[in-house]
Design an enzyme around this catalytic site. Structure first.
Site: not given
Lengths: 459, 527
Positions: B14, B42, B47, B51, B469, B474
């Site tokens: 935001i 956050t 996910s 939407h 891994c 790395c």
């Protein structure tokens, strides 16, 4: 010692193979070996000894030796060299033994090393060659080989892979990562550590941290028996008064920025965590030694079948995978507890790959070798020709007076038989067995037939 | 005391969207962020779903900004070269009661202006996703996915390239609204003293600032920030969501997003299966109210529940082949005993003029972010004169002269890989083997970081360390690269900023020739 700043010329200081530092596209080799750790080095030697015209070793690090380079502790080579060597010394011996196949002129040499090389994908060409697409020392090349040996070893299971609960701050890493940081890069990873899992690398690192002035607060193991070798339990933990907590799980990692501690608890015989036994152990570092996973991605992408137990490819008595011409050995095939055995296995894969490259490998119908009661897995998983076959296996739990039997089996699809059970091809009682110790058994198999391997305690 | 036209508190999606929208309008803008990089809270742990807008009450801010944001997101991502994909989504009913709820969601979607929805039966479900469970589903083809951390970083980059200043590791501790003593807001910033005199950290803002307008985009901290001005605002209830990341090998086993019908009092939309733009599958998030808004732990019980729920949604999915778990925290306004959702609060404060207050921006905040930014820009326009945006740098801008690499090596074809390597040999040197990240991309990422250089910052920009891994291979190589190419000694390397130092020191004194080349850290290297 500060770690080396820039990649060294991979081979100039080791006395063998010089050329292929720059790979030339479309160059053809009889055998390509992916990985120049202990398995790859021995596989290359085996292939050259068996008469392969040209062997290319492909190594992603800037030098040969693989994980041995960071294993500065001793205990290597007792079987193979009748000496106690450190990891780098063992690698040096293996590299020196390849020098016989190296001449000053590339045209006279048999073995070539391409360091700093990543194999991206493998395709099969129409001409009987495999094409290996590689990123090599800053260039993109495609080389060709009649047969390919996969010897990429294994990687460590991570905190993510075991769903380690709690926060994810700085200070959590695998024991092998810590080993490289300390032994190659001169970096200390922490001041007070808890080691989760009792695999050999974790045990070795418990001692290493202690020797460097750090404190190891605990080594925990969810199973009721340790994952590592007995000698490592004694020499790395008991000799240094490092507590080993068996049947102990981790409830939570604490710390938002850097690890501040772990909460551990006993595991009841039914497998549940006993919350009443939960205790907080402060530490700034968590090392994981919770298992090794064969680096099977490339061989799986090439089409080879993967064993769900070993997580390496399924092989036959020639150590050939389900794709003819592709071979596997070392920790990619099964996680070995001694490098000496990995080298021996790899030599055999090398010889067979060389034979395959000149069209000299007999194959027949592959019959399954099945691990039954008491046995975790058996290698090879298939046999297609009879003969004296060397099997390796692990049991599922520590036992005494444990009889292991190889019986001709019915195969998966044969109808049930009323005939009396066949006589075992092999039967022997072992005084003491443990999942941490691989068992190697040579069995005379009169013909290719399905085999069943089982074990049970006899009192 | 430095005076800024606008100070934005929080560099999440935001705050960065607002900064990017305001950049180039002639205002002097500063973004304050307590973490070491944009999107570390956050905005990086969710996910990544864009939407459609079926879930929110008609007329609410959430419905309005969601549907508008869904439209804006695709062109924005194209312009910023951020991975975006319109996958579509199935909201699945297992019984008739739930099927009835699908119709309610459909009707709500219609009212909200969600296009192209369909309620489909088992056959059609099976066609879209073989092996799926359930009896009926609401199909929303406009649902998509975006890489949430790449979007946040790209927005921050756009803002930065167009003159917005950023100050990381800077926690706002006080706001004094304009009054008799000063016509401007006066802000006090706590700086972490560990960030001083270090090559890892970039200079943070002064600890005393002035601003004409303050925009509160502090997410989980938004109530605390608002109260610094004296205004009243509802509490934020942190609500954690845990996730599993499945192995990349399974990426073809999920064609589109699969959600359950949300429960009436659930604080989330229910545990779902989500594709990510990187090709891995996520299972999650759970829904646990917690006390500590920074407690991003995972728990054994929830992780087990995630596996079970993932299996229930798609029985054919191998939910045991995972590589990592993580959690993110929603800044919810709905308290635990109420559950469900309350609407976003987005207002230009009537009590404290010049204070623009955004709070409770949980899901669908990511989707809504471009629309919220445009709305906040209008609010700023009523407080300050906005200039015409001309000469603005569009697309994904170069940062401090370093261009954005639009083709990721791992995604390139074999011929393209050969070309890239011929052009720059650093492409031929692979650093992260799981995600095939070459040295060229690691160097590029470090050069483009305009705040503190952290391992997590490199991870989010390159995908190095995100694979199977989990940095086992790395981490040590990236550490070497930071030392050798960027003069950041191992002791100063951090995971996510001060306090997250990765290593504790050296085993042996450094080689004196080498030590001379490293910046002084106040440590003695002699024996």
């Amino acid at each position: 010692m500060m770690r080396t700043a820039a990649p060294q010329p991979p081979v100039a200081d080791t006395g063998f193979v010089s050329t292929a530092a720059r790979l030339v596209s479309d160059t053809r080799f009889a055998v390509a070996v992916i990985g120049a750790g202990p398995a790859g080095l021995a596989a290359a030697a085996g292939a050259a000894e068996a008469g392969a015209e040209s062997v290319l070793l492909l190594e992603r690090d800037y030098r040969a030796g693989g994980i041995l380079n960071q294993c500065i502790h001793d205990g290597f080579g007792l079987l193979r060299y009748r000496e106690i060597l450190t990891g780098p010394e063992y690698a040096e011996r293996e590299i020196q033994s390849l020098s016989a196949y190296h001449k000053d002129s590339p045209s006279d040499s048999t073995i070539f090393l391409a360091a700093s090389t990543f194999v991206q994908t493998i395709h099969r060409s129409g001409t009987g060659y495999f094409i290996l697409y590689c990123m090599s020392s800053g260039q993109f090349t495609a080389i060709q080989a009649r047969s390919v040996i996969f010897a990429m070893g294994c990687r460590e299971r991570t905190a993510g892979a075991i769903s380690l609960p709690g926060t994810r701050p700085a200070g959590i890493m695998t024991a092998g990562t810590a080993q490289r940081l300390m032994n190659i890069q001169n970096i200390t990873v922490g001041k007070r550590a808890v080691i989760i899992g009792s695999g050999d690398i974790g045990l070795i690192m418990a001692r290493r941290l202690t020797l460097e002035g750090a404190e190891v607060a605990a080594v925990t193991e969810i199973k009721p028996f340790p994952g590592g070798l007995d000698r490592n339990i004694r020499q790395c933990l008991y000799d240094f008064d490092i507590p080993l907590h068996l049947s102990t799980g981790i409830i939570r990692i604490h710390g938002k920025k850097r690890v501040e501690g772990v909460t551990m608890a006993s595991i009841d015989p039914d497998g549940t965590l006993d919350a009443a036994s939960a205790r907080f152990v402060p530490c700034d570092t968590v090392l994981l030694s919770v298992g090794l996973i064969p680096e099977h991605e490339l061989v799986r992408d090439a089409g080879a079948l993967i064993d769900t137990v070993t997580r390496g490819p399924v092989v036959d008595q020639n150590l050939m995978t389900s794709i003819p011409g592709l071979f596997a050995c070392g920790n990619l095939l099964q996680v070995h507890d001694l490098v000496d055995y990995a080298s021996k296995e790899a030599e055999s894969a090398g010889r067979n790959a060389a034979r395959y490259a000149r069209g000299d490998v007999e194959t027949g119908t592959a019959c399954p070798v099945t691990a039954l009661h008491g046995i975790q897995y058996v290698l090879p998983q298939k046999i297609s020709i009879g003969g004296r076959i060397e099997f390796s296996l692990r049991v599922t739990a520590p036992e005494i007076n444990f009889r292991i039997q190889f019986l001709p089996g019915s195969g998966n699809d044969a109808p049930p038989s009323d005939l009396p059970p066949a006589a075992p091809l092999f039967s022997k009682k072992f005084a003491r067995v443990s999942p941490s110790e691989m068992i190697r058994i040579t069995v005379s198999c009169p013909k290719a037939e399905p085999l069943e391997v089982s074990g049970g305690a006899e009192y | 005391m430095a005076l800024h036209d606008v100070v934005i508190v929080g560099a999440g999606v935001i705050g960065c969207s607002i900064a990017a929208a305001l950049a180039g309008t002639g205002l002097s803008i500063l973004v304050l962020e307590k973490e070491a990089d944009a999107g570390f809270c956050t905005s990086s742990s969710n996910s990544g779903v864009v939407h459609s807008g079926i879930h929110y009450a008609s007329g609410s801010n959430r419905a309005r900004f969601n549907v508008a944001g869904n439209q804006l997101m695709e062109p924005l991502c194209r312009e910023l070269q951020v991975p975006f994909k319109r996958t579509g989504k199935l909201t699945v009913a297992w019984n008739v009661q739930q099927a009835a709820k699908l119709i309610k969601l459909y009707e709500q979607g219609l009212a909200n202006g969600v296009p192209d929805m369909q309620i489909i039966d088992r056959d059609a479900m099976e066609t879209l996703q073989p092996g799926i469970s359930g009896i009926k589903a609401l199909y929303t083809p406009t649902t998509g996915i975006v890489s949430p951390y790449e979007l946040t970083i790209a927005l921050a980059e756009r803002a930065y390239a167009n003159g917005v200043e950023f100050s990381f590791c800077s926690r706002l501790s006080k706001i004094k609204p304009p009054g008799s003593s000063s016509p401007h807001f006066r802000l006090v910033v706590e700086k972490d003293e560990r960030t001083a005199n270090s090559s890892t950290y970039r200079p943070a803002a002064n600890s005393q600032l002035q601003a004409r307008v303050v925009i509160n985009a502090a997410g989980l901290g938004s109530a605390e920030v608002a109260r610094m001005t004296g205004i009243e605002t509802p509490d934020i209830f942190p609500c954690r969501g845990e996730y599993y990341i499945l192995d990349k090998r399974l990426k073809d086993s999920l064609n589109l997003l699969i959600y359950p019908v949300p429960g009436a009092h659930s604080g989330g939309l229910g545990i779902h299966l989500t594709n990510t733009t990187e090709g891995v599958i996520l299972i999650g998030p759970s829904n646990e109210y917690i006390k500590d808004s920074e407690d991003t732990a995972t728990t054994a019980e929830i992780l087990q529940a995630l596996r079970n729920e993932g299996h229930r949604l798609l029985p054919s999915l191998d939910t045991n082949d995972f590589i990592r778990s993580f959690s993110g925290i929603r800044p919810k306004l709905a308290p635990p005993d109420e559950g469900g959702f309350r609407d976003f609060i987005i207002e230009s404060s009537p009590e404290v003029p010049g204070f623009i207050h955004l709070t409770g921006i949980e899901s669908p905040g990511l989707t809504a972010s471009p629309a919220i930014a445009e709305h906040v820009k209008e609010m700023v326009g009523q407080l300050l004169p906005l200039g015409k945006r001309n000469n603005i740098i569009t697309g994904r801008p170069p940062i401090n002269g370093t261009p954005f690499l639009s083709t990721r090596f791992a995604n390139a074809g074999l011929e393209e890989k050969a070309e890239m390597t011929a052009r720059d040999p650093d492409y031929g040197s692979i650093v992260c083997r799981c995600e095939t990240v070459p040295l060229a991309e690691i160097k590029n990422a470090v050069l483009r970081i305009f705040g503190p250089i952290t391992l997590a910052g490199i991870k989010y920009r390159t995908r190095a360390m995100m694979g199977r891994c989990q940095s086992g291979f790395c981490l040590q190589r990236i550490s070497e690269i930071l030392e050798e190419h960027f003069n950041i000694p191992a002791e100063q390397q951090t995971l996510k900023g001060p306090g997250t130092e990765l290593f504790t020191g050296r085993l042996r004194p450094l080689d004196p020739d080498k030590a001379a080349n490293l910046p002084q850290t106040g440590r003695e290297y002699s024996e």
